[in-house]
Design a protein around this motif. Structure first.
Motif, short mmCIF file in Angstrom:
data_model
loop_
_atom_site.label_atom_id
_atom_site.label_comp_id
_atom_site.label_asym_id
_atom_site.label_seq_id
_atom_site.Cartn_x
_atom_site.Cartn_y
_atom_site.Cartn_z
N LEU A 16 0.83 -1.20 0.00
CA LEU A 16 0.00 0.00 0.00
C LEU A 16 0.87 1.26 0.00
O LEU A 16 0.62 2.19 -0.76
N VAL A 17 1.91 1.26 0.83
CA VAL A 17 2.83 2.40 0.85
C VAL A 17 3.54 2.52 -0.49
O VAL A 17 3.71 3.62 -1.02
N SER A 18 3.92 1.40 -1.07
CA SER A 18 4.59 1.42 -2.37
C SER A 18 3.65 1.90 -3.47
O SER A 18 4.07 2.64 -4.37
N TRP A 19 2.41 1.48 -3.42
CA TRP A 19 1.44 1.85 -4.46
C TRP A 19 1.07 3.33 -4.38
O TRP A 19 1.04 4.02 -5.40
N ILE A 20 0.80 3.82 -3.18
CA ILE A 20 0.43 5.23 -3.04
C ILE A 20 1.65 6.12 -3.25
O ILE A 20 1.57 7.15 -3.90
N GLY A 21 2.77 5.71 -2.71
CA GLY A 21 3.99 6.50 -2.84
C GLY A 21 4.34 7.17 -1.53
O GLY A 21 3.49 7.79 -0.89
N ILE A 107 8.03 5.31 8.44
CA ILE A 107 7.65 4.43 7.34
C ILE A 107 8.63 3.27 7.23
O ILE A 107 8.22 2.12 7.01
N TRP A 108 9.92 3.53 7.41
CA TRP A 108 10.91 2.44 7.37
C TRP A 108 10.64 1.44 8.48
O TRP A 108 10.69 0.23 8.26
N LEU A 109 10.36 1.95 9.68
CA LEU A 109 10.06 1.04 10.80
C LEU A 109 8.78 0.25 10.54
O LEU A 109 8.70 -0.94 10.86
N LEU A 110 7.78 0.90 9.95
CA LEU A 110 6.50 0.25 9.69
C LEU A 110 6.61 -0.84 8.64
O LEU A 110 5.88 -1.82 8.69
N THR A 111 7.51 -0.69 7.70
CA THR A 111 7.62 -1.68 6.63
C THR A 111 8.83 -2.59 6.83
O THR A 111 8.68 -3.77 7.14
N THR A 112 10.02 -2.06 6.72
CA THR A 112 11.23 -2.88 6.77
C THR A 112 11.58 -3.31 8.19
O THR A 112 11.96 -4.47 8.41
#
Length: 150
Positions: A16-21, A107-112
């Motif tokens: 979702l983060v990747s798709w929205i940007g 965002i980095w903590l939330l994903t990676t």
């Protein structure tokens, strides 16, 4: 929460983060941050911009030769307004840079970062099992270092 639901939620949020940007999300979050925490600064910045533009428009309508005193006063007012506007813009840019660094870290903590944590938390849990003997002696190497054999 089970392993499969955790992985699904993590992949869903990442995609979702990747798709929205990330840049679009940062701009939306920063606009919300300004409205909630720095509404007075934002209002003051907009009012100063509007005031400078109206004063500059009035300056352009005034003749420098015919009405020099009025023109000089307007010119000083525009110069002072532009200096104040530049100061507020630099403060806003510094605030946005600090917010961007914090937002990108979140965002980095939330994903990676969560991917690393999930890998560590479920390191001994098998995601799926293969029938015994499919890989022969390689089964031990495939389960290395934490997973159970098979």
């Amino acid at each position: 929460m089970s392993l499969i639901l955790t992985i699904f939620a993590l992949v869903f949020v990442t995609q979702l983060v990747s798709w929205i940007g990330q840049a679009v999300l940062m701009e939306l979050a920063y606009a919300l941050y300004l409205k909630v925490f720095h509404s007075t600064t934002d209002v003051r910045l907009r009012a100063l911009k509007k005031e400078v533009l109206t004063t500059k428009a009035e300056l352009l309508k005034t003749s420098a030769q015919d009405q020099f005193a009025k023109w000089a006063k307007l010119r000083r007012s525009v110069d002072k307004g532009l200096a104040d506007l530049e100061k507020l813009n630099s403060e806003a840019a510094a605030s946005k840079a600090a917010f961007a660094m914090k937002f990108n870290s979140a965002i980095w903590l939330l994903t990676t970062g969560v991917q690393f944590f999930v890998g560590w938390w479920y390191r001994k849990a098998a995601v799926f099992y293969l029938p015994p003997g499919w890989f022969g002696p390689l089964g031990w190497w495939l389960s290395f270092p934490f997973a159970p054999a098979g």
